[in-house]
Write a protein that holds these residues in place. Structure first.
Motif, mmCIF file in Angstrom:
data_model
loop_
_atom_site.group_PDB
_atom_site.id
_atom_site.type_symbol
_atom_site.label_atom_id
_atom_site.label_comp_id
_atom_site.label_asym_id
_atom_site.label_seq_id
_atom_site.Cartn_x
_atom_site.Cartn_y
_atom_site.Cartn_z
ATOM 1 N N ARG A 1 24.616 3.710 10.989
ATOM 2 C CA ARG A 1 25.123 4.835 10.276
ATOM 3 C C ARG A 1 23.902 5.760 9.849
ATOM 4 O O ARG A 1 24.249 7.104 10.044
ATOM 5 C CB ARG A 1 25.672 4.633 8.938
ATOM 6 C CG ARG A 1 27.062 3.580 9.019
ATOM 7 C CD ARG A 1 28.186 4.453 9.917
ATOM 8 N NE ARG A 1 28.777 5.313 9.066
ATOM 9 C CZ ARG A 1 29.472 6.349 9.793
ATOM 10 N NH1 ARG A 1 29.131 6.497 10.889
ATOM 11 N NH2 ARG A 1 30.014 7.203 9.030
ATOM 12 N N GLU A 2 22.688 5.525 9.696
ATOM 13 C CA GLU A 2 21.462 6.494 9.754
ATOM 14 C C GLU A 2 21.469 7.040 11.115
ATOM 15 O O GLU A 2 21.127 8.318 11.228
ATOM 16 C CB GLU A 2 20.327 5.654 9.567
ATOM 17 C CG GLU A 2 20.207 5.387 8.273
ATOM 18 C CD GLU A 2 18.509 4.868 7.980
ATOM 19 O OE1 GLU A 2 17.774 5.250 6.973
ATOM 20 O OE2 GLU A 2 17.996 3.841 8.850
ATOM 21 N N ASP B 1 23.599 0.408 -1.779
ATOM 22 C CA ASP B 1 23.891 -0.567 -3.093
ATOM 23 C C ASP B 1 24.234 -1.982 -2.749
ATOM 24 O O ASP B 1 23.798 -2.889 -3.383
ATOM 25 C CB ASP B 1 25.042 0.337 -3.836
ATOM 26 C CG ASP B 1 25.527 -0.487 -5.173
ATOM 27 O OD1 ASP B 1 24.568 -0.682 -5.907
ATOM 28 O OD2 ASP B 1 26.661 -1.167 -5.209
ATOM 29 N N GLU B 2 24.994 -2.369 -1.763
ATOM 30 C CA GLU B 2 25.505 -3.572 -1.378
ATOM 31 C C GLU B 2 24.394 -4.312 -0.902
ATOM 32 O O GLU B 2 24.058 -5.569 -1.336
ATOM 33 C CB GLU B 2 26.356 -3.504 -0.281
ATOM 34 C CG GLU B 2 26.985 -4.743 0.143
ATOM 35 C CD GLU B 2 27.952 -4.536 1.373
ATOM 36 O OE1 GLU B 2 28.349 -5.630 2.006
ATOM 37 O OE2 GLU B 2 28.620 -3.591 1.307
ATOM 38 N N ALA C 1 28.284 9.086 2.558
ATOM 39 C CA ALA C 1 28.759 8.309 1.783
ATOM 40 C C ALA C 1 28.754 6.940 1.952
ATOM 41 O O ALA C 1 28.366 5.742 0.992
ATOM 42 C CB ALA C 1 30.454 8.526 1.489
ATOM 43 N N GLU C 2 29.075 6.423 3.020
ATOM 44 C CA GLU C 2 28.990 4.850 3.440
ATOM 45 C C GLU C 2 27.323 4.428 3.419
ATOM 46 O O GLU C 2 27.341 3.121 2.824
ATOM 47 C CB GLU C 2 29.423 4.758 4.933
ATOM 48 C CG GLU C 2 29.278 3.202 5.356
ATOM 49 C CD GLU C 2 30.023 2.950 6.618
ATOM 50 O OE1 GLU C 2 29.965 1.769 7.317
ATOM 51 O OE2 GLU C 2 30.468 3.966 7.363
ATOM 52 N N LEU C 3 26.395 5.357 3.712
ATOM 53 C CA LEU C 3 24.962 4.939 3.333
ATOM 54 C C LEU C 3 24.619 4.560 2.173
ATOM 55 O O LEU C 3 24.052 3.493 1.703
ATOM 56 C CB LEU C 3 23.947 5.678 3.894
ATOM 57 C CG LEU C 3 23.896 5.913 5.500
ATOM 58 C CD1 LEU C 3 23.119 7.408 5.998
ATOM 59 C CD2 LEU C 3 23.091 4.519 6.263
ATOM 60 N N GLU D 1 31.391 14.352 9.802
ATOM 61 C CA GLU D 1 30.558 13.060 9.920
ATOM 62 C C GLU D 1 29.442 12.751 9.023
ATOM 63 O O GLU D 1 29.040 11.745 8.724
ATOM 64 C CB GLU D 1 30.110 13.162 11.579
ATOM 65 C CG GLU D 1 29.404 11.885 11.929
ATOM 66 C CD GLU D 1 30.025 10.367 11.810
ATOM 67 O OE1 GLU D 1 29.336 9.548 11.914
ATOM 68 O OE2 GLU D 1 31.330 10.348 11.741
ATOM 69 N N ILE D 2 28.985 13.907 8.688
ATOM 70 C CA ILE D 2 27.784 13.741 7.799
ATOM 71 C C ILE D 2 28.031 13.424 6.321
ATOM 72 O O ILE D 2 27.701 12.561 5.951
ATOM 73 C CB ILE D 2 26.993 15.523 7.640
ATOM 74 C CG1 ILE D 2 26.301 15.559 8.891
ATOM 75 C CG2 ILE D 2 26.042 15.366 6.316
ATOM 76 C CD1 ILE D 2 25.734 17.212 8.916
#
Length: 362
Positions: A58-59, A94-95, A87-89, A81-82
């Motif tokens: 994702r990076e 955190d995970e 958001a997913e990063l 996409e940004i």
């Protein structure tokens, strides 16, 4: 992502290759104990390495989308996409932080929960009964099984002392921060002037020892007594001496069981509780030393730590360790403990993350 986290995660990717190689070796596969140990580590490392690989992907997606912004025809798609990648990063970081935190191997175990009346006489015993009901109702909500190992009922209701065995998924991990002093403020039923009384109970949560890893008790160090089991007011009195009390002479720690129908099963359960209490004594002494060094929020779990106040006139529960106050006391007493337990778990995770980062910068 912070550099210390990234360096930790790089090690997991490297370790996964080492574990893959070890699991392919015939000598490891032939040794079942070693194979199981490595397989467990492989499963944990695979999970972390897999999430880190997704983070890196994702990076790369984010970097590509930012380059596309310069093209007017692709700008709208690139911005979508940004937003999605950023958001997913954040979610993945955190995970991954939580996955990196040190795990207590006892967290997955069943637990013994010991509740004792303290200062406050009859009112304290009644409060011990209320706490027992609270934990039983919470266990019922999450699908855990509860059995009473031993109980010493009070004349006006409640318990002078009760020991529960709670069996289920991640019991000790969920309840371990319940250990300590619990204080209640309310108007007792026997109070004619309407005055608020303060009384207290202590709770000790102990992991059930693993049969293979439990400390070995020397029979010469034990005194085993048998007596007739009886419930409150003399109910359920046995005609035989089936109840068992075991005293560990070197430490003076005592455990008893009178719930089973046979002396044999009661002795086995009493020995389990005794082992748990001895291990918990050692654990709490270690934790007290660690807490003194790091001044942790959660504390040592020692009985003398006053951890929580239940204020009935105000309908308020306060956990003093993390400054948590909830105005839903009746719901909590009816077993709605999820908010309290989750807040304590998150506070401990924040402590661990800080320790991890401090250790990485030393």
């Amino acid at each position: 992502m912070k550099p210390f986290l990234r360096s930790q995660l790089e090690r997991y990717a490297q370790r996964l290759g080492e574990l893959d190689f070890l699991l392919s070796r015939e000598d490891i596969m032939a040794d079942m104990a070693q194979y199981r140990t490595i397989s467990r580590e492989h499963a944990e490392v695979t999970q972390i390495a897999g999430r880190y690989a997704r983070y890196q992907q994702r990076e790369a997606d984010l970097a590509g989308a930012r380059e596309m912004l310069a093209d007017p025809d692709m700008a709208e798609m690139a911005q979508e996409e940004i937003t999605s990648a950023e958001a997913e990063l954040l979610q993945l970081e955190d995970e991954l932080q939580r996955l990196l935190l040190p795990k207590d191997p006892d967290d997955a175990r069943n637990a013994f929960v010991e509740i004792r009346a303290g200062t406050g006489g009859d009112e304290s015993a009644l409060f011990a009964g209320d706490l027992t009901r609270m934990y039983m109702r919470y266990a019922d909500r999450v699908g855990w099984k509860v059995e009473v190992v031993s109980e010493n009922a009070a004349e006006l209701g409640g318990y002078k002392e009760i020991v529960l065995r709670i069996e289920g998924d991640h019991v000790y991990g969920a309840l371990k921060f319940e250990s300590g002093g619990h204080r209640v403020q309310r108007v007792p039923a026997t109070e004619t002037q309407g005055r608020i009384h303060t009384s207290a109970c202590t709770v000790a949560v102990m992991p059930e020892p693993d049969e293979h890893e439990a400390i070995k008790l020397n029979p010469a160090d034990l005194r085993i007594d048998t007596f007739r089991a009886s419930g409150a007011g003399g109910q359920h009195i046995n005609k035989t001496d089936s109840a068992v009390r075991v005293v560990h002479l070197p430490t003076g720690i005592v455990a008893e069981c009178q719930d089973g129908r046979s002396q044999h099963s009661n002795k086995a359960k009493a020995l389990q509780v005794l082992q748990a209490r001895i291990q918990e004594k050692e654990r709490s002494e270690r934790a007290a030393k660690e807490a003194a060094l790091r001044k942790g929020l959660i504390g040592s779990g020692d009985r003398s730590d006053r951890i929580r106040t239940y204020n009935f006139p105000q309908g308020r529960l306060t956990d003093h360790r993390i400054n948590l106050t909830l105005y839903k006391l009746q719901y909590v007493m009816d077993g709605d403990l999820a908010d309290v337990l989750q807040a304590l778990a998150h506070a401990r995770e924040a402590e661990q993350l800080e320790e991890l980062e401090t250790g990485a910068t030393v």
